[in-house]
Design a protein around this motif. Structure first.
Motif, mmCIF file in Angstrom:
data_model
loop_
_atom_site.group_PDB
_atom_site.id
_atom_site.type_symbol
_atom_site.label_atom_id
_atom_site.label_comp_id
_atom_site.label_asym_id
_atom_site.label_seq_id
_atom_site.Cartn_x
_atom_site.Cartn_y
_atom_site.Cartn_z
ATOM 1 N N ALA A 80 -23.701 -66.917 -36.966
ATOM 2 C CA ALA A 80 -23.736 -65.706 -37.784
ATOM 3 C C ALA A 80 -25.073 -64.991 -37.628
ATOM 4 C CB ALA A 80 -23.486 -66.055 -39.246
ATOM 5 N N ASP A 81 -26.149 -65.770 -37.595
ATOM 6 C CA ASP A 81 -27.487 -65.198 -37.427
ATOM 7 C C ASP A 81 -27.630 -64.538 -36.062
ATOM 8 O OD1 ASP A 81 -30.416 -65.018 -38.220
ATOM 9 O OD2 ASP A 81 -30.607 -66.276 -36.439
ATOM 10 N N LEU A 82 -27.111 -65.204 -35.034
ATOM 11 C CA LEU A 82 -27.192 -64.642 -33.687
ATOM 12 C C LEU A 82 -26.396 -63.343 -33.587
ATOM 13 C CD1 LEU A 82 -28.026 -64.779 -30.734
ATOM 14 C CD2 LEU A 82 -26.140 -66.375 -30.327
ATOM 15 N N PRO A 91 -34.746 -59.945 -32.009
ATOM 16 C CA PRO A 91 -34.780 -61.343 -31.559
ATOM 17 C C PRO A 91 -34.543 -62.315 -32.714
ATOM 18 C CG PRO A 91 -37.006 -60.477 -31.717
ATOM 19 C CD PRO A 91 -36.086 -59.312 -31.979
ATOM 20 N N THR A 92 -33.985 -63.463 -32.394
ATOM 21 C CA THR A 92 -33.773 -64.506 -33.395
ATOM 22 C C THR A 92 -34.986 -65.414 -33.530
ATOM 23 O OG1 THR A 92 -32.868 -66.098 -31.799
ATOM 24 C CG2 THR A 92 -31.302 -64.574 -32.863
ATOM 25 N N GLY A 93 -35.892 -65.342 -32.571
ATOM 26 C CA GLY A 93 -37.007 -66.283 -32.532
ATOM 27 C C GLY A 93 -36.715 -67.482 -31.661
ATOM 28 N N TYR A 226 -33.126 -72.850 -28.841
ATOM 29 C CA TYR A 226 -32.323 -72.015 -27.941
ATOM 30 C C TYR A 226 -31.089 -71.465 -28.653
ATOM 31 C CZ TYR A 226 -35.025 -74.239 -24.207
ATOM 32 O OH TYR A 226 -36.031 -74.697 -23.407
ATOM 33 N N ASP A 227 -30.661 -70.290 -28.208
ATOM 34 C CA ASP A 227 -29.379 -69.722 -28.612
ATOM 35 C C ASP A 227 -28.398 -69.853 -27.456
ATOM 36 O OD1 ASP A 227 -29.794 -68.728 -31.265
ATOM 37 O OD2 ASP A 227 -31.009 -67.104 -30.421
#
Length: 236
Positions: A80-82, A91-93, A226-227
């Motif tokens: 959900a965050d991605l 960016p997600t970090g 990692y995503d």
């Protein structure tokens, strides 16, 4: 539920095929039926592909993110965050990694551990590495920065998957048998044997199990920084 298997497998194939082809229009067409069958993780993978192409629907993507957050299984919040960050182009970090989620799930759930090749996104069980299956690819000892170790998984998560499925509405007709099957030594074999006596439930279990395992793989990867991003190659 005699027609469930054909319907769900058809929906699953349509979504998987559209995602592999990176066909945004087909992904969006398949997303609604896929969400209805509980395929939120798979749908998220497809939605990220559509968003990445610039032709995805931000509104529908955020609706999916909300459903993932509400379900809140392992890895759902990560996905959900991605999705939210992809919609906002922020960016997600974490570092995006093109990863073969099926291979990663095989190893994270396989019990023996292994290694994720950060160069290819493919996960290798330890036994194959020990058998020199890498051939000309430098292994973890030769090129450690290329590899991410995957620890050995216990059986707790897999047992909880069975228990939660047993408590689900879809399993109501077989609940007494399933509850008896999952307790004591040999629970996994008895659970599968019980499903074999209720073949209409098998496809629902496959959806449940796949979603849980994929979510755990995403969560594991996020913990490592990692995503999981779908590979960019097109299926033939």
């Amino acid at each position: 539920m005699s027609g469930d298997r054909e319907r769900i497998e058809g929906v699953w194939r349509a979504l998987s095929s559209a995602t592999a082809r990176r066909d945004s229009a087909a992904i969006l067409d398949a997303a609604g039926p896929a969400v209805a069958e509980g395929l939120l993780q798979d749908c998220g993978t497809g939605m990220l592909v559509a968003l990445g192409s610039g032709s995805g629907s931000a509104e529908r993507a955020m609706e999916l993110a909300a459903l993932l957050s509400a379900r809140d299984w392992d890895g759902d919040a990560v996905l959900a965050d991605l999705i939210a960050h992809s919609v906002a182009a922020t960016p997600t970090g974490r570092r995006g990694l093109e990863v073969e989620l099926d291979s990663l799930t095989d190893v994270t759930e396989g019990g023996e551990g292994g290694w994720l090749d950060l160069a290819t996104g493919f996960a290798w069980p330890q036994t194959l590495i020990d058998d020199d299956a890498l051939e000309d690819t430098p292994g973890p000892e030769e090129e450690p920065a290329r590899w991410l170790e995957i620890g050995m998984a216990g059986s707790k998560d897999a047992w909880q998957d069975m228990a939660d499925f047993t408590d689900s509405a879809v399993a109501a007709s077989a609940r007494p048998e399933l509850e008896q099957a999952i307790h004591g030594s040999g629970a996994f074999k008895r659970f599968q044997a019980t499903l074999n006596r209720h073949p209409d439930l098998r496809v629902h279990w496959r959806v449940h199990s796949s979603e849980r395992q994929t979510g755990r793989a995403r969560a594991w990867l996020a913990d490592a920084g990692y995503d999981a991003i779908s590979p960019t190659r097109t299926a033939t």
